[in-house]
Design an enzyme around this catalytic site. Structure first.
Site, short mmCIF file in Angstrom:
data_model
loop_
_atom_site.label_atom_id
_atom_site.label_comp_id
_atom_site.label_asym_id
_atom_site.label_seq_id
_atom_site.Cartn_x
_atom_site.Cartn_y
_atom_site.Cartn_z
N SER A 56 0.80 -1.17 -0.10
CA SER A 56 0.11 -0.10 -0.07
C SER A 56 1.05 1.15 0.08
O SER A 56 0.20 2.57 -0.12
CB SER A 56 -0.79 -0.11 1.04
OG SER A 56 -0.15 -0.08 2.36
N HIS A 96 1.81 3.63 6.69
CA HIS A 96 1.14 4.65 5.97
C HIS A 96 1.38 6.07 6.18
O HIS A 96 2.26 6.31 7.30
CB HIS A 96 -0.52 4.59 6.20
CG HIS A 96 -1.03 3.30 5.49
ND1 HIS A 96 -2.51 2.95 5.78
CD2 HIS A 96 -0.62 2.42 4.62
CE1 HIS A 96 -2.70 2.01 4.91
NE2 HIS A 96 -1.64 1.69 4.14
N ASP A 122 -7.55 5.82 5.56
CA ASP A 122 -7.70 4.95 6.30
C ASP A 122 -8.76 4.58 7.17
O ASP A 122 -8.88 3.68 7.78
CB ASP A 122 -6.39 4.68 6.95
CG ASP A 122 -5.16 4.33 6.38
OD1 ASP A 122 -4.02 4.49 6.99
OD2 ASP A 122 -5.24 4.00 5.12
#
Lengths: 179, 181
Positions: A56, A96, A122
């Site tokens: 990701s 992230h 998210d």
């Protein structure tokens, strides 16, 4: 000196060899443990080195890359930083980037994250009803990066037979070495 | 060096040490570099609405719309042999009554090694919704827009660098009630 004399007299030579092997092994393991714990203290993070597990954050990080983290209190969380966090109740850490922060006068901060390669933020990953992350969810901020090295950890997780084989070979090697 | 196994072993160990040395070299030669570049940001249009925050907590919050121009030449001091990509992001920073510091990313872009590095963007709309945590955007005198970048190296430190050139804009005193954007 006196003790050494006693040991060499009362222990047969192969027993002594084995004893030293075990001691050596113990030294190596405890040095590794001390280095790891020392890193934890210096960086302030409970897990100073992590392996990237998902895609990701591509094209920056791929599966198997190694990240070095710090989590010092005097470093405030700001947008653009890459954070590694855990969602309450789940043990897999997620890597992230911080998209939004709202910080109060007293230092309480709530923030939102998004993976570079994901189309949305998210909020879908957080717990039911949770809209923000807080400092306590953070394992650390990514400060350094080395590519590919963590592939070994991923291989060992995905193919447990490989992990057992490696451990078995290591054990065999320690026992058989020097004979 | 008289068996295949011992030769393979030393070859393997040697290649590993060479790769480790190269990686360390990559890191140490670029660790202390100054990666700041002047950036030109210009805001052409600002609008404010007050709606239910549909991206998260469903409370009535201020929603800002900003149209901006961006130009920067980022090649020379930043890209070198140890840069894999740059993650550019335009962030808005401001203070409100309920939160002493707010930062929101409005737009971001990934620039890979080898891609065109002259930025000249006009009339860009923000990529992400500019929701405030509450109603603190209305009549806010000072919203600072800064372009920053995260340098992702081939191996080494991941610095966050802010471009030297930011712009401060005020938000209007009233909400826009028409359906325009």
């Amino acid at each position: 000196m006196y003790l050494y004399f006693e040991i060499t007299h009362f222990f047969p030579s192969f027993c002594l060899q084995l004893y030293y092997q075990v001691l050596n092994f113990g030294m190596i393991v405890s040095s590794a443990l001390m280095i790891w714990k020392g890193l934890m203290v210096v960086t302030g993070s409970e897990s100073p080195i992590v392996v990237v597990l998902s895609g990701s954050m591509e094209p920056a990080f791929h599966r198997g890359d190694l990240l070095f983290l710090t989590n010092r209190v005097e470093d405030p969380i700001r947008v653009g930083e890459i954070v590694v966090f855990r969602i309450e109740g789940r043990e897999i850490p997620i890597v992230h980037r911080v998209l939004k922060i709202h910080e109060k006068e007293n230092g309480d901060i709530k923030f939102l994250t998004k993976g570079d390669n994901n189309a949305v933020d998210d909020r879908g990953l957080y717990k039911q009803g949770q809209h923000w992350l807080e400092k306590k969810d953070v394992v650390g901020r990514a400060r350094g990066f080395v590519p590919y090295i963590g592939i070994v950890t991923i291989l060992m997780n995905d193919y447990p037979k490989f992990k057992y084989a490696v451990l078995f070979m290591l054990g065999l090697f320690v026992l058989v070495h020097r004979e | 060096m008289n068996t295949v196994l011992s030769r393979a072993n030393s070859l393997f160990a040697f290649s590993l040490s060479v790769m480790a040395a190269l990686t360390f070299g990559c890191f140490i030669t670029t660790a202390f570099k100054d990666r700041r570049v002047p950036v030109d940001i210009h805001v052409s249009k600002v609008m404010l609405k007050n709606v239910d925050d549909f991206t998260g907590p469903r409370e009535r919050s201020d929603l800002g719309f900003i149209t901006f121009d961006l130009s920067a030449d980022i090649l020379p001091p930043i890209f070198d042999w140890n840069v894999k990509q740059l993650f550019l992001y335009l962030s808005a920073e401001y203070a409100t009554k309920s939160n002493s510091l707010n930062q929101v990313v409005l737009w971001d872009k990934i620039v890979l090694r080898g891609e065109n590095t002259k930025l000249n963007l006009r009339d860009m709309k923000s990529k992400y919704f500019f929701f405030d945590d509450g109603n603190g955007l209305r009549a806010n005198k000072n919203i600072t827009l800064t372009l920053s970048w995260n340098v992702v190296p081939n191996a080494g430190i991941l610095p966050l660098v802010a471009g030297s050139g930011h712009v401060s804009i005020p938000f209007p005193e009233t909400y826009e009630t028409t359906k325009s954007y």
